[in-house]
Design a protein around this motif. Structure first.
Motif, mmCIF file in Angstrom:
data_model
loop_
_atom_site.group_PDB
_atom_site.id
_atom_site.type_symbol
_atom_site.label_atom_id
_atom_site.label_comp_id
_atom_site.label_asym_id
_atom_site.label_seq_id
_atom_site.Cartn_x
_atom_site.Cartn_y
_atom_site.Cartn_z
ATOM 1 N N GLY A 754 -39.009 -24.667 -35.808
ATOM 2 C CA GLY A 754 -38.712 -23.625 -35.746
ATOM 3 C C GLY A 754 -38.710 -22.510 -36.528
ATOM 4 O O GLY A 754 -39.289 -21.027 -36.873
ATOM 5 N N HIS A 755 -37.924 -23.331 -38.197
ATOM 6 C CA HIS A 755 -38.287 -22.091 -39.273
ATOM 7 C C HIS A 755 -39.674 -21.621 -40.136
ATOM 8 O O HIS A 755 -40.197 -21.097 -40.361
ATOM 9 C CB HIS A 755 -37.531 -22.638 -39.993
ATOM 10 C CG HIS A 755 -37.893 -23.882 -40.530
ATOM 11 N ND1 HIS A 755 -37.793 -25.029 -39.945
ATOM 12 C CD2 HIS A 755 -38.144 -24.216 -41.987
ATOM 13 C CE1 HIS A 755 -37.455 -26.268 -40.525
ATOM 14 N NE2 HIS A 755 -39.022 -25.511 -41.758
ATOM 15 N N ASN A 756 -40.456 -23.262 -39.398
ATOM 16 C CA ASN A 756 -41.845 -22.469 -40.095
ATOM 17 C C ASN A 756 -43.203 -21.793 -39.030
ATOM 18 O O ASN A 756 -42.804 -21.084 -38.339
ATOM 19 C CB ASN A 756 -43.211 -23.970 -39.285
ATOM 20 C CG ASN A 756 -42.531 -25.241 -40.411
ATOM 21 O OD1 ASN A 756 -41.014 -25.240 -41.579
ATOM 22 N ND2 ASN A 756 -41.846 -26.622 -40.139
ATOM 23 N N PRO A 757 -43.978 -21.059 -40.076
ATOM 24 C CA PRO A 757 -44.580 -20.152 -40.218
ATOM 25 C C PRO A 757 -45.511 -20.698 -38.662
ATOM 26 O O PRO A 757 -46.070 -21.962 -38.204
ATOM 27 C CB PRO A 757 -45.126 -19.683 -40.629
ATOM 28 C CG PRO A 757 -45.241 -20.622 -41.506
ATOM 29 C CD PRO A 757 -43.721 -21.897 -41.432
ATOM 30 N N PRO A 758 -46.043 -20.056 -37.520
ATOM 31 C CA PRO A 758 -46.491 -20.430 -36.728
ATOM 32 C C PRO A 758 -48.391 -20.122 -36.691
ATOM 33 O O PRO A 758 -48.151 -19.656 -38.132
ATOM 34 C CB PRO A 758 -47.247 -19.117 -35.545
ATOM 35 C CG PRO A 758 -46.232 -18.080 -35.843
ATOM 36 C CD PRO A 758 -46.320 -18.483 -37.514
ATOM 37 N N VAL A 759 -49.305 -20.718 -36.360
ATOM 38 C CA VAL A 759 -50.588 -21.165 -36.552
ATOM 39 C C VAL A 759 -51.450 -20.620 -35.226
ATOM 40 O O VAL A 759 -52.555 -19.892 -35.647
ATOM 41 C CB VAL A 759 -51.244 -22.231 -36.285
ATOM 42 C CG1 VAL A 759 -50.793 -23.026 -37.846
ATOM 43 C CG2 VAL A 759 -50.898 -23.609 -35.376
ATOM 44 N N ALA A 760 -50.018 -19.973 -34.167
ATOM 45 C CA ALA A 760 -51.256 -19.309 -32.785
ATOM 46 C C ALA A 760 -50.488 -18.491 -32.704
ATOM 47 O O ALA A 760 -49.102 -18.347 -32.857
ATOM 48 C CB ALA A 760 -51.358 -20.329 -31.966
ATOM 49 N N ALA A 761 -50.606 -17.655 -32.321
ATOM 50 C CA ALA A 761 -49.599 -16.218 -31.292
ATOM 51 C C ALA A 761 -48.681 -17.002 -30.568
ATOM 52 O O ALA A 761 -47.695 -16.270 -30.433
ATOM 53 C CB ALA A 761 -50.635 -15.273 -31.218
ATOM 54 N N ALA A 762 -48.902 -17.860 -30.102
ATOM 55 C CA ALA A 762 -47.425 -17.693 -28.715
ATOM 56 C C ALA A 762 -47.008 -19.402 -28.615
ATOM 57 O O ALA A 762 -47.950 -20.737 -29.154
ATOM 58 C CB ALA A 762 -48.050 -18.112 -27.216
#
Length: 970
Positions: A754-762
């Motif tokens: 959960g600490h990693n950045p996302p690649v998509a909005a949702a």
């Protein structure tokens, strides 16, 4: 005869009246025997053993339930849906409950004529969906006040990241690497933009006071939100003027419903406008799929990511639509591509465009006015109750100052009343009014904020002036809105229904015929798989709703992830990437993260075979990797000597190998395991492009030879292509890469990544269409999935065998076999008859078929993939068409038909041309339009002749032409 590898299951066992496998797989048991005989095999098992290298085969059966019928599977998933709680979500943050007009729901979203179509590379048979996307472009241009819009992107957050990348490309006056982001942008947008910037060496800086930051910082670009995430409506002109004075360009993320009432960003002089069209009739669907939009200046037309639909003309001079400028840009420019986005959210963009057509400018204004009025009533009541608003100017969103512990108590009481509010910022409660908000919701909220005192909404309403606006006068919209005739013509259901049906009839989809596209796996999207998608329990959940309200979704997600892990052998799966291109990106970021974690920050070389999908090098460059191309040999395999040399040369910096398996050339490379081991021995990891997974399921587990793989759920696992999207590209990874899977700022994904950045909005990308793949896998079961692989390979080899002597198959593998697709070489005919691959592709339309993949991966060829779900009769019909076309080529080569005036050069032939009084050709009307007698029973006619691509690019028009242009055509 039985197939011993499938636990002695008879071939006809999957053909009972209630068995799904027998209906999904096209050939009957007797057909399979005939086809096996034609290819020279005595069983499906022997064919697979002859075709697939032993080094990749897995003997362990899939630990999945056996196949089940539609009724029981739908009953099961209905039970899961029942564990979801559909509250009225007023969370906002780019996701809003909306009302999908039933005429659009039933006739577009639930209609296979729309959802089974392919990306409109063949424009002549795509005029309906192209017009739908052109409507979308026109709508976005009108709302944003910009000169040009594309045909959609994946979601608002990634569209903003694309805007950042484009602004750096086009800003020739400022070479700064700094990009400023307003802290009042949507939080998921900030996270995705920052993640993208890091790997592109862009310094993304987030500022509470954007105006001051612009004055004090040298930057190439700026991103702000309009209205802000907290609902505040603030002027853009000052930001734009200050940025432009310092040679910085400005992108604005905007809400399209707000733009119905707000003056367009284009009027303020912005350079790019992005956003999501979700609230234009597209369900929230727990995060997607939704069509993002991207609008900009005409000057930047050759730098716009994604697809642009343009108006051209056909060979008769009639108006015709096509994809303009960037068509297949990734395959042409590869690592120099502007973006890795190939297709986006065509089906959802079409829905949003039709929403605007259905409501028209008057209807949209009524909706926006009602939303704004209700927000104003709520604001008055909240203020009267003693609370303070963060901003006095707003459209639909209020940020209410509330101290703890009262804040938690209010949120809890709202939940008890069936309403979700936003609680992501300490000290505030966010409330977003939407199209589905009714007065009883307002009454409930005011009762909560006022301590359950009686509330008279009518009294609060009457206290406001009839024309009350919480929008500054200077920002109230005065520019025109949706003036094109299409937005004013179809407001009765009869007219709208006929319009939708007319456009549908201009397209060729799987509802009409086989679409034999190599590498695209256009298989059956069964009706039972599609049914749960529009159930309210799946369609109407906000992606940031409380965890306990989505228990059914989490059960489905957990089960689907487990099934995909079992199929691939991977230790973990992330469902967040909402396209195959995003899966590539996320997989490479996992590899990059692993190297950085080990301290190997210099490992940035990515080896990519010359035959790879064009998105592979485009994705690699987006992660900051250095692409090194590995040659292929004459058989289409990776050149092992060149690979060894490249590994040795870059040993100390080697990060990854990207490989497609089976290969893009349609064969199983024998040395794939050795190739992967060589890369690992040198310190790199192996990324496998899963576009061709349909040739592996049940027979091979990718994790046994690769470290990460993206899985195209819109290919192997039956999510429909929707005319160019939606898609889902989840990634599977081995154990060591789990910590580097995408996370999400909401924390909903759990602590492990959960600490990693996302690649998509949702958090889970396009979660709303995950039920399709879950239902498919459950109905197919372990044996059915395996049988699908076997029959897909049989069908491809059957086509290749039947075409022998008529066409050359460019590449074959062991024992002369191919995998799930074959490449037909048409290059000799250019010399012998002047006939090109485009001529053959267009002529196939006259035979009632969509052309195979044209000119890729090898120019001058067609790549054919029949899939397992096409029947022998349909495959034979396609084979007969190809053989007939070969005879037509010979008639041109022999001089019987003129080199320029022949059915191939003039294809496709329209019904208007065939029915005209004048027929100027030496060949007959029957030769042109009904070349085989079966077509006399009924056939699809292209609505336009061959489209002039060059004219369309030289005379770029990306807005809706006047209706008279169509009426006067011809």
């Amino acid at each position: 005869m039985t197939d011993q590898r499938n636990t002695a299951t008879p071939l006809h066992a999957h053909e009972s009246h209630d068995d799904f496998v027998g209906r999904h797989i096209g050939p009957r048991s007797s057909d399979i025997h005939e086809m096996l005989e034609a290819v020279g095999c005595d069983s499906l098992e022997s064919l697979l053993l002859e075709t697939m290298p032993g080094s990749i085969r897995s003997d362990a059966p899939l630990d999945l339930p056996q196949s089940d019928n539609e009724e029981r599977v739908l009953e099961h998933i209905r039970g899961m849906a029942g564990h979801n709680t559909v509250n009225h979500s007023m969370i906002g943050l780019g996701y809003h409950p909306t009302l999908t007009p039933p005429v659009i729901l039933r006739n577009v979203l639930e209609n296979p004529g729309w959802y089974t179509a392919y990306t409109p590379y063949q424009a002549e048979i795509s005029q309906g969906r192209l017009e739908g996307m052109l409507n979308f472009q026109q709508m976005i241009m009108d709302l944003t006040g910009m000169e040009l819009a594309n045909a959609s992107l994946l979601d608002e957050a990634t569209a903003a990241a694309e805007a950042m990348a484009m602004l750096r490309r086009v800003n020739r006056k400022n070479k700064s690497e700094v990009f400023l982001v307003d802290a009042n942008c949507l939080p998921q947008t900030i996270d995705v933009v920052a993640n993208r910037g890091r790997h592109l060496d862009i310094d993304v800086q987030v500022h509470e006071d954007l105006a001051t930051a612009i004055e004090q910082t040298d930057c190439f670009g700026v991103l702000t939100q309009y209205p802000g995430a907290n609902g505040a409506v603030l002027p853009l002109a000052g930001i734009v003027e200050a940025a432009h004075e310092r040679n910085a360009l400005v992108a604005v993320a905007a809400d399209p419903m707000a733009l119905v009432k707000l003056e367009s960003p284009g009027q303020a002089g912005v350079d790019v406008v992005v956003g999501s069209a979700q609230r234009f009739g597209v369900p929230m669907a727990y995060g997607g799929p939704h069509a993002a939009f991207f609008a900009t200046r005409e000057d930047y037309r050759r730098s716009v990511p994604g697809r642009i639909i343009g108006v051209s003309k056909d060979r008769h001079g009639n108006p015709a639509l096509r994809m303009a400028l960037q068509t297949r840009e990734q395959h042409i420019r590869r690592e120099k591509a502007m973006s890795n986005i190939c297709t986006a959210q065509a089906l959802l963009a079409v829905m949003a465009g039709f929403y605007a057509v259905w409501h028209g400018p008057g209807g949209l204004k009524k909706i926006a006015n009602r939303i704004h009025r209700q927000t104003a009533i709520l604001a008055r009541g909240v203020v009267d109750a003693g609370y303070e608003l963060e901003s006095e100017y707003y459209f639909d969103t209020l940020s209410v100052r509330v101290d703890e512990p009262n804040r938690q108590a209010l949120l809890h009481r709202a939940h008890q009343a069936g309403i979700n509010l936003r609680a992501d910022r300490e000290g505030y409660i966010g409330i977003s009014v939407n199209e589905q908000t009714h007065r009883h919701h307002l009454a409930a909220l005011l009762g909560i904020f006022r301590g359950n005192k009686p509330d008279d909404i009518a009294t609060l309403d009457a206290a406001l002036a009839a024309d009350f606006q919480a929008i500054p006068e200077a920002l109230q919209r005065r520019s025109p809105l949706l003036e094109h005739e299409v937005f004013g013509r179809y407001h009765s259901e009869t007219e709208m229904l006929r319009y939708l049906k007319r456009l549908e009839n201009r397209d060729l989809s799987l509802a009409h015929a086989m679409i034999p596209l190599g590498s695209c796996t256009m298989k059956l999207n069964a009706t039972a798989e599609m049914i749960p998608v529009t159930w309210p329990e799946f369609a109407e959940l906000h992606p940031l709703c409380p965890w306990e309200q989505a228990r059914g979704y989490h059960q489905l997600i957990d089960e689907l992830e487990r099934m995909l892990r079992e199929i691939t052998g991977f230790a973990a799966v992330s469902l967040q990437p909402n396209a195959g291109s995003q899966g590539e990106y996320a997989g490479l970021l996992a590899i990059k993260g692993w190297h950085e974690h080990k301290g190997n920050v210099d490992r940035k070389v990515c080896l990519i075979p010359s035959s790879a999908h064009g998105t592979n090098p485009a994705s690699a460059q987006m992660t900051g990797m250095d692409i090194v191309v590995v040659a292929c040999d004459k058989q289409g395999n990776i050149d092992l000597d060149d690979l060894a040399a490249k590994i040795e040369k870059h040993r100390e910096r080697l990060a990854a190998l990207m490989i497609t398996y089976p290969s893009t050339h349609g064969v199983f490379e024998e040395s794939v395991v050795d190739i992967c081991n060589q890369v690992r021995e040198a310190g790199g990891l192996v990324y496998l492009d899963g576009a061709n997974l349909n040739a592996l399921v049940g027979w091979s587990r990718i994790a046994e030879y690769a470290d990460v793989c993206h899985l195209n759920l819109h290919k192997t696992f039956c999510i429909p292509h929707g005319g160019g999207g939606p898609g889902i590209g989840p990634i599977g990874v081995r154990e060591h890469l789990i910590p580097f899977l995408p996370g999400h700022g909401s924390g909903l994904l759990g602590p492990e990544h959960g600490h990693n950045p996302p690649v998509a909005a949702a958090p889970w990308g396009s979660a709303g269409i995950l039920p399709i793949s879950w239902v498919y896998i459950r109905m197919m079961g372990s044996d059915g999935l395996k049988r699908a692989t076997e029959v897909a390979i049989l069908n491809a080899n059957y086509i290749a065998k039947r075409l022998e002597g008529h066409y050359d198959i460019l590449y074959t593998g062991r024992n002369g076999r191919i995998a799930h697709e074959c490449i037909v070489d048409l290059r000799p005919f250019k010399d012998s008859a002047g006939i090109t691959e485009e001529d053959v592709a267009k002529r196939l339309i006259d035979y009632g078929f969509h052309a195979p993949t044209m000119s890729w991966p090898v120019p001058g060829t067609l790549m054919i993939e029949p899939t397992e779900s096409e029947s022998k009769a349909e495959i034979d019909r396609f084979i007969q068409a190809m053989i007939a076309i070969r005879r037509e080529i010979e008639r041109v080569a022999s001089g019987e038909w003129d080199a320029e005036d022949n059915p191939l050069k003039n294809a496709p032939h329209t019904i208007e041309e065939l029915g005209a009084d004048d027929w100027p050709h030496a060949y007959t009307r029957r030769d042109a339009g009904w070349p085989v007698k079966e077509l006399r029973l009924g056939k699809y006619f292209a609505p336009v002749g061959r489209v002039d691509n060059v004219y369309g690019d030289r005379n770029l028009v990306c807005s809706c032409p006047p209706m008279e242009d169509w009426l006067e055509a011809g």
